[in-house]
Design an enzyme around this catalytic site. Structure first.
Site, PDB file in Angstrom:
ATOM      1  N   LYS A 238     -49.041 -77.997  51.864  1.00 14.26           N
ATOM      2  CA  LYS A 238     -47.966 -77.191  51.265  1.00 14.26           C
ATOM      3  C   LYS A 238     -48.469 -76.278  50.146  1.00 14.26           C
ATOM      4  O   LYS A 238     -47.915 -75.222  49.907  1.00 14.26           O
ATOM      5  CB  LYS A 238     -46.867 -78.103  50.707  1.00 14.26           C
ATOM      6  CG  LYS A 238     -45.856 -78.515  51.742  1.00 14.26           C
ATOM      7  CD  LYS A 238     -45.657 -80.013  51.768  1.00 14.26           C
ATOM      8  CE  LYS A 238     -46.182 -80.609  53.055  1.00 14.26           C
ATOM      9  NZ  LYS A 238     -46.762 -81.888  53.010  1.00 14.26           N
ATOM     10  N   ARG A 239     -49.495 -76.728  49.479  1.00 11.62           N
ATOM     11  CA  ARG A 239     -49.990 -75.929  48.358  1.00 11.62           C
ATOM     12  C   ARG A 239     -50.670 -74.627  48.782  1.00 11.62           C
ATOM     13  O   ARG A 239     -50.927 -73.761  47.968  1.00 11.62           O
ATOM     14  CB  ARG A 239     -50.966 -76.758  47.525  1.00 11.62           C
ATOM     15  CG  ARG A 239     -50.279 -77.439  46.363  1.00 11.62           C
ATOM     16  CD  ARG A 239     -51.289 -78.136  45.519  1.00 11.62           C
ATOM     17  NE  ARG A 239     -52.027 -79.106  46.337  1.00 11.62           N
ATOM     18  CZ  ARG A 239     -52.744 -80.089  45.831  1.00 11.62           C
ATOM     19  NH1 ARG A 239     -52.811 -80.238  44.543  1.00 11.62           N
ATOM     20  NH2 ARG A 239     -53.394 -80.927  46.607  1.00 11.62           N
TER      21      ARG A 239
END
Length: 459
Positions: A238-239
């Site tokens: 997600k980062r």
RNA sequence: GGCCCCAUCGUCUAGCGGUUAGGACACCGCCCUUUCACGGCGGUGACGGGGGUUCGAGUCCCCCUGGGGUCACCA
């Protein structure tokens, strides 16, 4: 007939990696005139959500991938129960009364001894009286020895030793069936011929093969696609920014650019970079998928996106831009505007931004640009230009271009001497489309207004 | 950690025993140009290391190293 499927579990949005596997399946079915199935794997009632299913369907719609059939596994529990019962009747599966706590304890002990944690098959041939108060799970009898061998279309021959597998659970204590069981059942029942999925499923394949064999189903062909890595070559998380497919829509990417980008991740056809949907459908073959993982790289996507924007007809862009707050439908100079702008935008978002900067008078002047623009006798030049265009009719880019030329000639200066101040007066900054185009788009009155305001401001 | 998979420019890749190791993105330079882009031309840049096999290895085999996956009553 070739039948492929994409089988997401609805636990969140559709991510970029999922979209690629879906694309591969879709293309292969399409190439063979086959069938593409979308199957929502929602057997875990605790985790899945309707919103997630909606999100996945929405993403499919946006990229334009259509499916021939849509299934929800949660609506097929009766079917699965039937097959579980069949295995039980044939003594190929059994009740296991071990509690979660006991299992955890066993695992811990095995770990302590440096062993691989796994179920010890203690109930495999249990004949005694079951313990009170324990809701049993159902386990399948996996082979005790030998190898499970299968041919993977991407990785080649895969051999897994039977010792590596245990009698995995096919039904939870609440009676609901588990993934490896239902995936195998459905792929068999739906006559799936080619299973193309992420290689994180590689280890599930032998388990599913056990199910296939226990039930006498014939095996599909398997293709395990390597994962997509982030730009640093690490696992995508997600980062790493945009994971959600719909985020690309919000950022101004065209679906065909995204698809083109994804199809080239792990697959290629000679030196070709640009693939229309039609070409992808004609050329894609899962046998050509690369064995090694590939890293995501944004600049390539941006390049593809700018390519597709450049080649989009203006009426398409007009429609797309409405999502970004730019409404050109009734603008009578939209063709000039879009033709000038689409050459330089990487995304629709940028395109919208640039359009706004031209359509609205500048709120401020860029400091650096101001310095460059206010050198020499810029005032006289601009005033000459103003009186020039105020005299006659100016509508088309050529009209404005001529006006500039005349001022240039009359003052015996280079084009840049009027270009820079005029550009800053009109848009507040340096850089951008042809000045004549800009002026034609906003019209003579607006040009006069902006130049006057600029002259006023720099007095 | 056990088991498994993978390894060509920074990135995506072509290559399928004999190539000056090709293309694309990105980057740099030049040209075009009123600016910014687009476009055109050119450039920097790779076979992870070590052993084999072979007349000849990026291509085949082994080891190392480095990445990744997987070991649930999740999918």
């Amino acid at each position: 007939m070739v039948v492929t499927r994409f089988a997401p579990s609805p636990t969140g949005y559709l991510h970029i990696g999922g979209l690629r596997t879906a694309l591969f399946n879709w293309l292969w079915a399409s190439r063979n005139g086959g069938k593409f199935i979308l199957r929502i794997e929602d057997t875990d009632l605790q985790r899945n959500s309707e919103e997630a299913t909606e999100a996945i369907l929405k993403a499919f719609k946006w990229v334009g991938m259509d499916y021939d059939e849509l299934f929800y596994q949660s609506q097929r529990f009766d079917i699965y129960k039937e097959y579980i019962q069949k295995l039980l009747d044939e003594d190929k599966a059994y009740y296991c009364y071990m509690t979660k706590e006991e299992l955890d304890a066993l695992r811990e002990e095995q770990m302590k001894r440096g062993e691989r944690p796994r179920y010890d098959r203690r109930y495999r041939d249990f004949k005694g009286t079951p313990p009170e108060g324990v809701e049993p799970v159902i386990r399948i009898k996996a082979p005790l020895e030998g190898d499970i061998v299968f041919e993977d279309g991407v990785k080649g021959t895969i051999v897994i030793k039977a010792e590596e597998l245990d009698d995995f659970i096919i039904a939870r204590s609440d009676g609901t069936p588990t993934y490896n069981f239902v995936a195998a059942i459905d792929d068999a029942l739906m006559n799936v011929t080619h299973v193309i999925r992420g290689d994180d499923h590689l280890y599930n394949t032998p388990k599913q093969i056990i199910v296939y064999r226990a039930l006498g189903f014939s095996l599909p062909k398997f293709f395990h696609v390597p994962m997509i890595l982030n730009e640093e070559g690490k696992k995508l998380s997600k980062r790493d920014g945009a994971m959600d497919v719909m985020e690309y829509k919000r950022e101004g990417y065209l679906p065909e650019a995204l698809l083109n980008f994804l199809v080239r991740l792990g697959w290629s056809h000679g030196d070709q970079e640009i693939f229309s949907l039609k070409e992808m459908k004609e050329l894609f073959d899962p046998h050509d998928i690369n064995r090694s993982p590939s890293a995501y790289n944004l600049s390539k996507l941006q390049w593809l996106n700018s390519h597709y924007i450049k080649n989009s007809p203006n009426d398409r862009l007009v429609a797309e831009l409405e999502d970004f707050g730019v409404y050109l439908e009734s603008h009578d100079r939209k063709e000039i505007l879009l033709d000038a702008l689409k050459e330089r935008a990487k995304t629709l978002k940028e395109l919208a931004q640039m359009a706004k900067e031209i359509l609205k008078e500048p709120e401020s002047y860029d400091e650096k640009a101001l310095k460059k623009a206010t050198k020499g006798d810029y005032r006289k030049i601009l005033e000459d230009f103003l009186s020039k265009i105020q005299e006659g009719e100016y509508h088309l880019p050529v009209d404005f271009h001529e006006a500039i030329e005349e001022v240039v000639k009359a003052n015996d200066i280079g084009f840049g001497k009027i270009g820079q101040p005029l550009r800053v007066a009109l848009t507040g900054k340096l850089g951008g489309p042809d000045l004549a185009d800009i002026m034609a788009v906003i019209g003579k009155d607006e040009v006069v207004k902006r130049v006057k305001r600029f002259l006023d401001y720099t007095k």
